[in-house]
Design an enzyme around this catalytic site. Structure first.
Site, PDB file in Angstrom:
ATOM      1  N   HIS A  54      -6.683  -1.354  15.288  1.00  0.00           N
ATOM      2  CA  HIS A  54      -6.765  -0.626  14.012  1.00  0.00           C
ATOM      3  C   HIS A  54      -6.676  -1.593  12.825  1.00  0.00           C
ATOM      4  O   HIS A  54      -7.524  -1.577  11.925  1.00  0.00           O
ATOM      5  CB  HIS A  54      -5.613   0.390  13.973  1.00  0.00           C
ATOM      6  N   GLU A  55      -5.683  -2.451  12.843  1.00  0.00           N
ATOM      7  CA  GLU A  55      -5.476  -3.346  11.695  1.00  0.00           C
ATOM      8  C   GLU A  55      -6.593  -4.390  11.593  1.00  0.00           C
ATOM      9  O   GLU A  55      -6.987  -4.778  10.492  1.00  0.00           O
ATOM     10  CB  GLU A  55      -4.108  -4.038  11.780  1.00  0.00           C
ATOM     11  N   GLU A  96       0.836  -1.198   0.000  1.00  0.00           N
ATOM     12  CA  GLU A  96       0.000   0.000   0.000  1.00  0.00           C
ATOM     13  C   GLU A  96       0.878   1.258   0.000  1.00  0.00           C
ATOM     14  O   GLU A  96       1.811   1.332   0.787  1.00  0.00           O
ATOM     15  CB  GLU A  96      -0.908   0.037   1.236  1.00  0.00           C
ATOM     16  N   GLU A 126      -9.066   4.686   6.493  1.00  0.00           N
ATOM     17  CA  GLU A 126      -8.239   5.038   7.654  1.00  0.00           C
ATOM     18  C   GLU A 126      -9.031   5.736   8.753  1.00  0.00           C
ATOM     19  O   GLU A 126      -8.775   5.537   9.934  1.00  0.00           O
ATOM     20  CB  GLU A 126      -7.048   5.889   7.210  1.00  0.00           C
ATOM     21  N   GLY A 184       3.711   1.715  10.902  1.00  0.00           N
ATOM     22  CA  GLY A 184       3.428   1.138  12.210  1.00  0.00           C
ATOM     23  C   GLY A 184       2.974  -0.304  12.036  1.00  0.00           C
ATOM     24  O   GLY A 184       3.427  -1.209  12.726  1.00  0.00           O
ATOM     25  N   ALA A 185       2.083  -0.511  11.066  1.00  0.00           N
ATOM     26  CA  ALA A 185       1.574  -1.848  10.759  1.00  0.00           C
ATOM     27  C   ALA A 185       0.801  -1.781   9.443  1.00  0.00           C
ATOM     28  O   ALA A 185       0.512  -0.697   8.950  1.00  0.00           O
ATOM     29  CB  ALA A 185       0.665  -2.339  11.874  1.00  0.00           C
ATOM     30  N   HIS A 216      -9.582  -2.915   9.935  1.00  0.00           N
ATOM     31  CA  HIS A 216      -9.397  -2.848   8.480  1.00  0.00           C
ATOM     32  C   HIS A 216      -9.855  -4.130   7.765  1.00  0.00           C
ATOM     33  O   HIS A 216     -10.126  -4.095   6.564  1.00  0.00           O
ATOM     34  CB  HIS A 216      -7.915  -2.664   8.147  1.00  0.00           C
ATOM     35  N   GLU A 256      -2.467  -3.813   7.128  1.00  0.00           N
ATOM     36  CA  GLU A 256      -3.625  -4.691   7.320  1.00  0.00           C
ATOM     37  C   GLU A 256      -3.802  -5.778   6.271  1.00  0.00           C
ATOM     38  O   GLU A 256      -4.919  -6.291   6.125  1.00  0.00           O
ATOM     39  CB  GLU A 256      -4.893  -3.836   7.345  1.00  0.00           C
ATOM     40  N   ASN A 257      -2.763  -6.160   5.514  1.00  0.00           N
ATOM     41  CA  ASN A 257      -2.924  -7.184   4.478  1.00  0.00           C
ATOM     42  C   ASN A 257      -3.894  -8.266   4.954  1.00  0.00           C
ATOM     43  O   ASN A 257      -3.753  -8.800   6.055  1.00  0.00           O
ATOM     44  CB  ASN A 257      -1.582  -7.850   4.177  1.00  0.00           C
TER      45      ASN A 257
HETATM   46 ZN   LIG Z   1      -4.898   1.984   8.721  1.00  0.00          ZN
END
Ligand SMILES: [Zn+2]
Length: 1026
Positions: free
Chosen positions: A465-466, A296, A488, A429-430, A469, A432-433
């Protein structure tokens, strides 16, 4: 994606505009009769960075010599010979300088004639150039095709015409399924790939246009479903748009399916984008290799040829060939593992659900995992073997949150497995795949001995958060990057919402409140943008990953939830997710779902468009007269150019207006109404002492009160602050300091308001007061006004003295109390108050004596390390520990201490080492630059470092990305002299036009300009009354 360090780098805008609405009676206007000057069509609210450029022209009007002298002498004093004060700066400053008479002096007749001749000649030359066909002049003459013409008729690398001129792909061909086979070599950092793409023709065409970059394509074959005979075909490459065109041997017919097979090879990336490789040293000093992906927004195309836009969803079958010692993971569960003749293993993963290319992921590394089954989904946390002991918290959290989201969204997570992997070197930070969430080690791993309560919150929030997603973004995806906020903003909102529901003890609402304060500060600048903005280029897409898409998006959802009620809100988003599962959407689709639920009792779309399609936010001004509240709205705008103001009047928001009063039963005196006009009147049920508008700050707006109403609130805070919630008290502190920045209230009155802090015990109001006064301290310190800075610190210290002295050096108490302890002791030690440094030194010495084995209280660990790092031996000991410790939480605290040093040689070494990526990983560079840039004298050094290494930085991190945003802001936001403004502007002007136009560059210039104005306005007043 979670972007790391957003809130650390939000900046300090200040302004000096003097104004007061209460000089006159509020002018009540019936907006129903007033034409809307701002029709709120997406095309008309595009990002326009050029405006700010004019703001900083003509700097030569001001005296620069004095500031330059200050700057130079401070540099000399610090022995910073490497600071590279270029003569270019002087030249450029001179260029801007006007004649002593000023620019407006009368021109002589001769000058006019000469000027007229020059203008005519220039126009003639421009017309000749313009009219010459297909040519751009260069030193060598006319040989290069002009870019504007190329965009009409692009030429492929082999000289043939490329059949597609646009950045966005044509909609004629849709991918259905990819079969991707990869054979990476982690030591040579190369890989071979083969991708077979089944496509469906929506229109008849001769070409298939898709994305590909950095591939050495060896063979392309084409096959129609009818003939089932492979034919080798030609491809055309157009690197400018990262596109290739497959020239089909026959016309593709509408409604038919075809298959395309592309064989290629490429390098594994040495940056953090695409399919990238890293090496690291394991416990036994052995060098290890690891490969991961970060696609991404635009990097899937560098790993395999694909239709790399979020709306081109398809399924994926992925096969990876690996050495035996490695584990390979991808989005889906492993279907088979086959030992090949050469001793290598071929892993094949199940066919994926339908998804966007930016969510495809695979990793190869030596990793271990801990797993737990959740109703048929296997949740696993992966880390390198020596850190497997730090995954328990993440597993417990992920399991809880997965169950929460499945219930809340009323949609089951659709995959059989959910992997969360800590990657040894990772920029974001991370990410979300789908089914394969990737994290930095510090955002996933939790170490009981060294992770603080803030670390625990960070890990919990980022997992939340992830996971959110997996629904918002993965299951339902924005059609194009202009609506990134749908991904987001929602994931950020759900991150705080789920924590409030599942981990209430963490008091995450305090973090969300703080995030709203800081986001509004950024959103009050001219360089801000509507969260739904038109984007095309890769830089513009990268720039969408900023704190506005995340936190303004989340703040608007909070406001909507508060207005509609929690039930209606949930009902609407469940409907939205069900209606659009596996589909692609725009903002309107979300609002349609809300309107369906509200059943036309409220036009949510109309209301929310005023928030998503306009930049900035409203300032609501309030005046109480008897039982009536007179309300007005205008844009809260830290505007430097008075001539911009008139058009600003076209901004109008539909504001859910809430308030609390001190009625007989406090809790019942809350009310909400919608202000969709310029002004209005609210009837109170009784004549009350005070009114606080924007209850709990659930609304995304600031409030300014009439002088008497401010006084009533200030009095109430002194008498009994706890009548108001901690959110309301923090909100009042934020409001009044922001208004002081705008010049609507005096700074003195803002300090009057925080005088009540002596009786404040809650975290949110105290941390907000420390933040606001800290900003002023930072400016004064960087200007060398230590006399004023010290007086400011003493004033704040007197207010918080009791609370500071009550603190213990432990990890005791609930999370909110522990965070307050961190903030207060950090403040006390930073300014050597209340014996703080003595205690910190004792703790540090004992820790050193134990060779770093004695455990320290985690919440004050960073403070202890910072005090320890003030001595040469302490700093060196911390560095030795940094290179040998296994806990990222502890290493981060050490790194912050190392980067807070006042020794410029050490600071320079830190930044250089992180850029090289050996002792300190490059993922930490923006954090180091921000930390160095916050302190004196590091702020001068950080900017010099950025200038010297700019080309390397933009090779490592994409132009416009949040890391570049963070580096630019972190190295410039405390400048407050015209010399620095000129220098920053000249530097970026000398880069490319694209660089100068970056929003973060315009923001940096605007912030410096506002700092200058703030200092000019307030320095004298501060000297007088502080
Ligand atoms: Zn995000």
């Amino acid at each position: 994606m979670s972007c790391f360090g957003f809130l650390d780098r939000l900046q300090l805008p200040r302004n000096m505009i003097e104004n007061s609405m209460f000089e006159e009676e509020p002018d009540v206007v019936d907006l129903a009769k007033e034409p809307c000057l701002h029709p709120l069509e997406p095309d008309e609210v595009e990002y326009e960075p050029r405006g700010s450029r004019l703001l900083v022209r003509g700097l030569g009007e001001h005296e620069v010599d004095e500031d330059e002298e200050d700057y130079e002498s401070s540099a000399k004093l610090l022995g910073m010979s490497f600071m590279n004060r270029s003569s270019g700066l002087r030249n450029s400053a001179t260029t801007y300088r006007q004649s002593p008479d000023g620019a407006c002096s009368a021109l002589s007749a001769r000058t006019v004639v000469v000027c007229a001749f020059v203008v005519v000649a220039a126009v003639s030359v421009i017309m000749v150039i313009y009219l010459l066909p297909r040519c751009t002049f260069t030193k060598e003459g006319c040989h290069k095709q002009s870019q504007s013409l190329e965009s009409i008729q692009p030429v492929a690398t082999n000289g043939k015409p490329f059949p597609w001129a646009r950045v966005r792909l044509p909609m004629a061909i849709m991918p259905l399924r990819y079969e991707l086979s990869l054979h990476p070599n982690l030591t040579s950092m190369t890989f071979k790939g083969s991708v077979t793409i089944s496509v469906h023709a929506l229109q008849a065409t001769w070409n298939i246009i898709l994305h590909s970059t950095g591939h050495n394509i060896s063979r392309v074959t084409f096959m129609s479903a009818v003939s089932s005979q492979e034919k080798q075909v030609e491809i055309l490459e157009y690197p400018f748009h990262e596109q290739i065109a497959v020239v089909a041997p026959e016309a593709l017919l509408m409604g038919h399916n075809y298959t395309l097979k592309i064989e290629y090879s490429a390098n594994i990336s040495s940056s953090y984008y695409g399919f990238y490789g890293i090496s690291y040293t394991a416990e036994n000093n052995e060098k290890k290799y690891f490969a991961a992906t970060q696609f991404e927004p635009l990097a899937a195309r560098s790993a395999f040829p694909c239709f790399d836009e979020p709306a081109f969803k398809a399924t994926f079958i992925i096969r990876i060939i690996r050495d035996e010692q490695y584990t390979a993971l991808s989005n889906m569960p492993k279907k088979s593992s086959v030992l090949m003749e050469d001793g290598l293993i071929l892993d094949e993963f199940s066919e994926s659900v339908k998804m966007s290319t930016y969510l495809v992921a695979f990793i190869i590394g030596e990793i271990k995992s801990l797993s737990q089954d959740v109703n048929g989904t296997l949740v696993s946390i992966y880390a390198v073997p020596e850190k497997i002991g730090q995954v328990h918290h993440a597993l417990e959290t992920a399991v809880k949150l997965l169950e929460f989201y499945q219930n809340y969204f009323e949609i089951q997570y659709p995959l059989k497995k959910l992997d969360l992997v800590a990657i040894p070197d990772f920029e974001a930070g991370a990410m979300e795949n789908w089914g394969l969430l990737t994290f930095r080690e510090e955002t996933l791993l939790y170490d009981n001995n060294t992770s603080s309560v803030a670390d625990r919150k960070l890990v919990t929030k980022i997992i939340a958060h992830e996971l959110a997603h997996q629904w918002f973004g993965n299951l339902v995806t924005m059609r194009w990057w202009n609506d990134l906020w749908l991904n987001e903003g929602f994931a950020t909102f759900m991150e705080y919402f789920s924590l409030e529901k599942m981990f209430k003890e963490l008091s995450s609402y305090e973090d969300f409140l703080d995030a709203r304060f800081k986001t509004m500060k950024k959103d009050s600048l001219n360089s801000s943008h509507p969260i739904s903005s038109s984007v095309q280029s890769s830089e513009q897409i990268e720039e969408m990953f900023d704190s506005l898409s995340y936190f303004k998006g989340a703040s608007l959802l909070l406001m909507l939830k508060s207005y509609l009620s929690e039930d209606v809100f949930q009902h609407a988003i469940v409907l939205y997710l069900h209606n659009h599962s596996y589909g692609s959407i725009e903002s309107d689709d979300l609002w349609d779902s809300f309107n369906e639920v509200t059943n036309k009792t409220l036009d949510v779309k109309k209301m929310m468009k005023t928030w998503t399609l306009q930049k900035g936010f409203p300032l609501v001004t309030v005046q109480k007269k008897g039982k009536e509240l007179f309300i007005q709205q205008e844009r809260f705008f830290l505007n430097m150019k008075p001539e911009i103001q008139p058009s600003d009047g076209s901004y109008l928001w539909h504001i859910p207006l809430s308030y609390v009063t001190e009625g007989r039963n406090y809790s019942k005196h809350r009310s909400v109404s919608l202000l969709d006009k310029r002004s209005g009147i609210i009837n109170l049920t009784e004549d009350v002492q005070w009114v606080k508008v924007n209850a709990d700050m659930n609304g995304y707006y600031l409030v300014h009160y009439a002088s008497d109403d401010w006084e009533s609130l200030i009095t109430q805070l002194r008498v009994n602050p706890y009548v108001l919630s901690d959110k309301d008290r923090a909100n009042l502190i934020n409001n009044i300091f922001e208004l002081a920045g705008l010049g609507r209230v005096s700074l003195q009155r803002a300090f009057d308001l925080i005088d009540y802090l002596q009786s404040e015990n809650d975290t949110a109001p105290i941390t907000e007061a420390l933040f606001q006064t800290g900003l002023i301290f930072d400016l004064l310190e960087k200007l060398g006004r230590m006399d004023l800075a010290s007086r400011l610190v003493m004033r704040v210290f007197k207010l918080l003295q009791n609370q500071i002295q009550q603190q213990t050096w432990t990890d005791e108490g609930p999370p909110s109390v522990r965070e307050l302890r961190s903030a207060l002791l950090e403040f006390a030690c930073a300014h050597s108050l209340a014996g703080c440094c003595t205690t910190a030194t004792q703790l540090f010495d004992a820790w050193v004596a134990s060779n770093g084995t004695q455990s320290l209280p985690t919440d004050v660990m960073a403070t202890v390390f910072k005090v320890g790092a003030r001595t040469e031996n302490g700093w060196l000991f911390l560095l030795s520990k940094y290179t040998s410790l296994g806990s990222e939480a502890e290493k981060n605290k050490i790194l912050e201490a190392l980067a807070s040093s006042e020794d410029v040689r050490k600071l320079y070494w830190l930044m250089k080492s992180s850029l090289d990526g050996d002792t300190i990983r490059t993922q930490k560079l923006s954090f180091i630059i921000r930390t160095v840039g916050r302190h004196f004298p590091g702020h001068l050094l950080a900017w010099d470092f950025v200038k010297e290494n700019w080309n390397k930085l933009v090779q490592k991190f994409p132009l416009g990305s949040y890391t570049i945003q963070s580096i630019v802001a972190g190295s410039t936001h405390l400048f407050s002299t015209k010399t620095h403004l000129s220098e920053v502007q000249t530097f970026f002007e000398n880069q490319s036009e694209t660089t100068f136009r970056l929003r973060c560059v315009q923001e940096a210039l605007e912030v410096i300009q506002l700092n200058i104005q703030w200092v000019e306005k307030n320095l004298k007043a501060l000297t007088w009354w502080l």
